[in-house]
Design a protein around this motif. Structure first.
Motif, mmCIF file in Angstrom:
data_model
loop_
_atom_site.group_PDB
_atom_site.id
_atom_site.type_symbol
_atom_site.label_atom_id
_atom_site.label_comp_id
_atom_site.label_asym_id
_atom_site.label_seq_id
_atom_site.Cartn_x
_atom_site.Cartn_y
_atom_site.Cartn_z
ATOM 1 N N SER A 11 -11.526 -13.693 10.828
ATOM 2 C CA SER A 11 -12.644 -14.997 10.338
ATOM 3 C C SER A 11 -12.718 -15.206 9.274
ATOM 4 O O SER A 11 -11.585 -14.255 8.313
ATOM 5 C CB SER A 11 -14.105 -14.037 11.161
ATOM 6 N N SER A 12 -13.113 -16.372 8.738
ATOM 7 C CA SER A 12 -12.683 -17.217 7.430
ATOM 8 C C SER A 12 -13.427 -16.349 5.985
ATOM 9 O O SER A 12 -12.749 -16.104 5.341
ATOM 10 C CB SER A 12 -12.929 -18.295 7.346
ATOM 11 N N ALA A 13 -13.793 -15.445 7.196
ATOM 12 C CA ALA A 13 -14.815 -14.175 5.937
ATOM 13 C C ALA A 13 -13.913 -13.469 5.040
ATOM 14 O O ALA A 13 -14.238 -13.132 4.245
ATOM 15 C CB ALA A 13 -15.823 -13.925 6.043
ATOM 16 N N LEU A 14 -12.973 -12.942 5.764
ATOM 17 C CA LEU A 14 -12.042 -11.740 6.459
ATOM 18 C C LEU A 14 -10.486 -12.504 5.711
ATOM 19 O O LEU A 14 -9.579 -11.444 5.256
ATOM 20 C CB LEU A 14 -11.317 -11.689 7.238
ATOM 21 N N VAL A 15 -10.508 -13.609 5.047
ATOM 22 C CA VAL A 15 -9.046 -14.078 4.526
ATOM 23 C C VAL A 15 -8.620 -13.309 3.213
ATOM 24 O O VAL A 15 -7.586 -13.660 3.472
ATOM 25 C CB VAL A 15 -9.400 -15.346 4.705
ATOM 26 N N ASP A 16 -10.095 -13.288 2.675
ATOM 27 C CA ASP A 16 -9.459 -12.957 1.497
ATOM 28 C C ASP A 16 -9.592 -11.313 1.197
ATOM 29 O O ASP A 16 -8.722 -10.835 0.035
ATOM 30 C CB ASP A 16 -10.890 -13.633 0.197
ATOM 31 N N GLN A 17 -9.244 -10.550 2.409
ATOM 32 C CA GLN A 17 -9.945 -9.012 1.827
ATOM 33 C C GLN A 17 -8.611 -8.901 2.250
ATOM 34 O O GLN A 17 -7.202 -8.912 2.525
ATOM 35 C CB GLN A 17 -10.425 -9.104 3.249
ATOM 36 N N PRO A 18 -8.059 -7.743 1.297
ATOM 37 C CA PRO A 18 -6.442 -7.443 1.123
ATOM 38 C C PRO A 18 -6.330 -5.931 2.558
ATOM 39 O O PRO A 18 -6.359 -5.119 2.447
ATOM 40 C CB PRO A 18 -6.504 -6.641 -0.138
ATOM 41 N N LEU A 19 -6.254 -6.797 3.872
ATOM 42 C CA LEU A 19 -6.344 -6.377 5.133
ATOM 43 C C LEU A 19 -5.350 -4.955 5.294
ATOM 44 O O LEU A 19 -4.663 -4.314 5.365
ATOM 45 C CB LEU A 19 -6.105 -7.048 5.904
ATOM 46 N N THR A 20 -3.504 -5.643 4.797
ATOM 47 C CA THR A 20 -2.844 -5.096 4.970
ATOM 48 C C THR A 20 -2.596 -3.929 3.503
ATOM 49 O O THR A 20 -2.216 -2.845 3.536
ATOM 50 C CB THR A 20 -0.812 -6.038 4.789
ATOM 51 N N TYR A 21 -3.338 -4.133 2.416
ATOM 52 C CA TYR A 21 -3.059 -2.992 1.822
ATOM 53 C C TYR A 21 -3.592 -1.939 1.908
ATOM 54 O O TYR A 21 -3.385 -0.987 1.560
ATOM 55 C CB TYR A 21 -3.775 -4.099 0.381
ATOM 56 N N HIS A 22 -4.612 -2.739 2.309
ATOM 57 C CA HIS A 22 -5.726 -0.747 3.034
ATOM 58 C C HIS A 22 -5.056 -0.286 4.000
ATOM 59 O O HIS A 22 -4.378 1.111 4.278
ATOM 60 C CB HIS A 22 -7.023 -1.561 3.724
ATOM 61 N N LEU A 23 -4.239 -1.400 4.534
ATOM 62 C CA LEU A 23 -3.401 -0.429 6.416
ATOM 63 C C LEU A 23 -2.437 0.911 5.361
ATOM 64 O O LEU A 23 -1.949 1.571 5.948
ATOM 65 C CB LEU A 23 -2.312 -1.664 7.254
ATOM 66 N N VAL A 24 -1.700 0.103 4.572
ATOM 67 C CA VAL A 24 -0.587 0.946 3.672
ATOM 68 C C VAL A 24 -1.104 1.657 2.741
ATOM 69 O O VAL A 24 -0.380 2.860 2.800
ATOM 70 C CB VAL A 24 0.294 0.205 3.048
ATOM 71 N N LYS A 25 -1.634 1.956 2.528
ATOM 72 C CA LYS A 25 -2.501 2.632 0.974
ATOM 73 C C LYS A 25 -3.386 3.577 2.190
ATOM 74 O O LYS A 25 -3.636 4.950 1.635
ATOM 75 C CB LYS A 25 -3.246 2.266 0.430
ATOM 76 N N ASP A 26 -4.362 3.530 2.796
ATOM 77 C CA ASP A 26 -5.213 3.865 3.897
ATOM 78 C C ASP A 26 -4.797 5.070 4.124
ATOM 79 O O ASP A 26 -4.767 6.058 5.368
ATOM 80 C CB ASP A 26 -6.360 3.678 3.319
ATOM 81 N N TYR A 27 -3.325 4.223 5.257
ATOM 82 C CA TYR A 27 -2.857 4.689 6.587
ATOM 83 C C TYR A 27 -1.552 4.509 6.621
ATOM 84 O O TYR A 27 -0.654 4.866 7.473
ATOM 85 C CB TYR A 27 -3.884 3.540 7.535
ATOM 86 N N ASP A 28 -1.011 4.881 5.524
ATOM 87 C CA ASP A 28 0.578 4.969 5.197
ATOM 88 C C ASP A 28 1.216 4.593 6.481
ATOM 89 O O ASP A 28 2.268 5.213 6.535
ATOM 90 C CB ASP A 28 0.449 6.509 5.359
ATOM 91 N N LEU A 29 1.084 3.031 6.573
ATOM 92 C CA LEU A 29 1.912 2.409 7.640
ATOM 93 C C LEU A 29 2.647 1.246 6.755
ATOM 94 O O LEU A 29 2.301 1.136 5.812
ATOM 95 C CB LEU A 29 0.773 2.126 8.488
ATOM 96 N N MET A 30 3.570 0.959 7.760
ATOM 97 C CA MET A 30 5.048 -0.473 6.568
ATOM 98 C C MET A 30 4.264 -1.337 7.472
ATOM 99 O O MET A 30 3.595 -1.622 8.715
ATOM 100 C CB MET A 30 5.830 0.306 6.863
ATOM 101 N N VAL A 31 4.003 -2.423 6.741
ATOM 102 C CA VAL A 31 3.823 -3.476 7.767
ATOM 103 C C VAL A 31 4.585 -4.697 6.832
ATOM 104 O O VAL A 31 4.905 -4.824 6.089
ATOM 105 C CB VAL A 31 1.751 -4.021 6.407
ATOM 106 N N ASN A 32 5.171 -5.681 7.896
ATOM 107 C CA ASN A 32 6.247 -6.794 7.298
ATOM 108 C C ASN A 32 5.218 -7.122 8.264
ATOM 109 O O ASN A 32 5.052 -7.638 9.685
ATOM 110 C CB ASN A 32 7.191 -6.037 8.553
#
Ligand code: SF4
Ligand code: SF4
Length: 135
Positions: A11-32
């Motif tokens: 949703s537009s409410a999440l557009v500003d959220q750093p979703l991919t950043y959390h996947l990398v930092k908190d879940y040790d994932l690589m996101v391309n």
């Protein structure tokens, strides 16, 4: 190591959220990020390839789902056959990302692969089979 190609719709409410950043930092994932459409006050869509340990990947996707992000698997790409396209514009209103677009001055239809999220909506509406799935 597990790898997935997925479409994230949020949703537009999440557009500003750093979703991919959390996947990398908190879940040790690589996101391309393969493709993305993020417009203010509109739902956002990202086509991403995520890789990492299976458990981390599952946890990361649960985190996204918990935020209300819709997750779809992406197994294929869409091809536009310009030679078959009659420029009828039937696909234009159905394409959610404007990957299929029409120049209102010339009425020429174009396809921008970078905007396509492979939702497949256009395939059903094209009467000339100018769009198909590339496996
Ligand atoms: S699959 Fe078709 S309708 Fe969906 S984003 Fe791509 S071009 Fe647009
Ligand atoms: S619906 Fe098919 S033929 Fe019509 S403009 Fe779109 S791609 Fe071209």
């Amino acid at each position: 190591m597990t790898k997935k190609r997925i479409v994230l719709t949020f949703s537009s409410a999440l557009v500003d959220q750093p979703l991919t950043y959390h996947l990398v930092k908190d879940y040790d994932l690589m996101v391309n990020i393969l493709r993305g459409v993020v417009t203010p006050n509109q739902p956002g869509r990202l086509v991403v390839e995520i890789s990492g340990k299976k458990k981390n990947l599952e946890d990361g996707l649960h985190y996204l789902e918990g935020l209300g992000v819709e997750i779809q698997s992406l197994a294929q790409d869409i091809r536009w056959h310009e030679d078959k396209c009659t420029q009828c514009t039937a696909c234009i209103p159905i394409c959610p990302t404007k990957a299929l677009n029409v120049n209102r001055d010339t009425m020429e239809v174009s396809y921008d692969k970078d905007r396509c999220i492979a939702c497949e909506l256009c395939i059903a509406v094209c009467p000339f089979k100018a769009l198909d799935i590339q496996f």
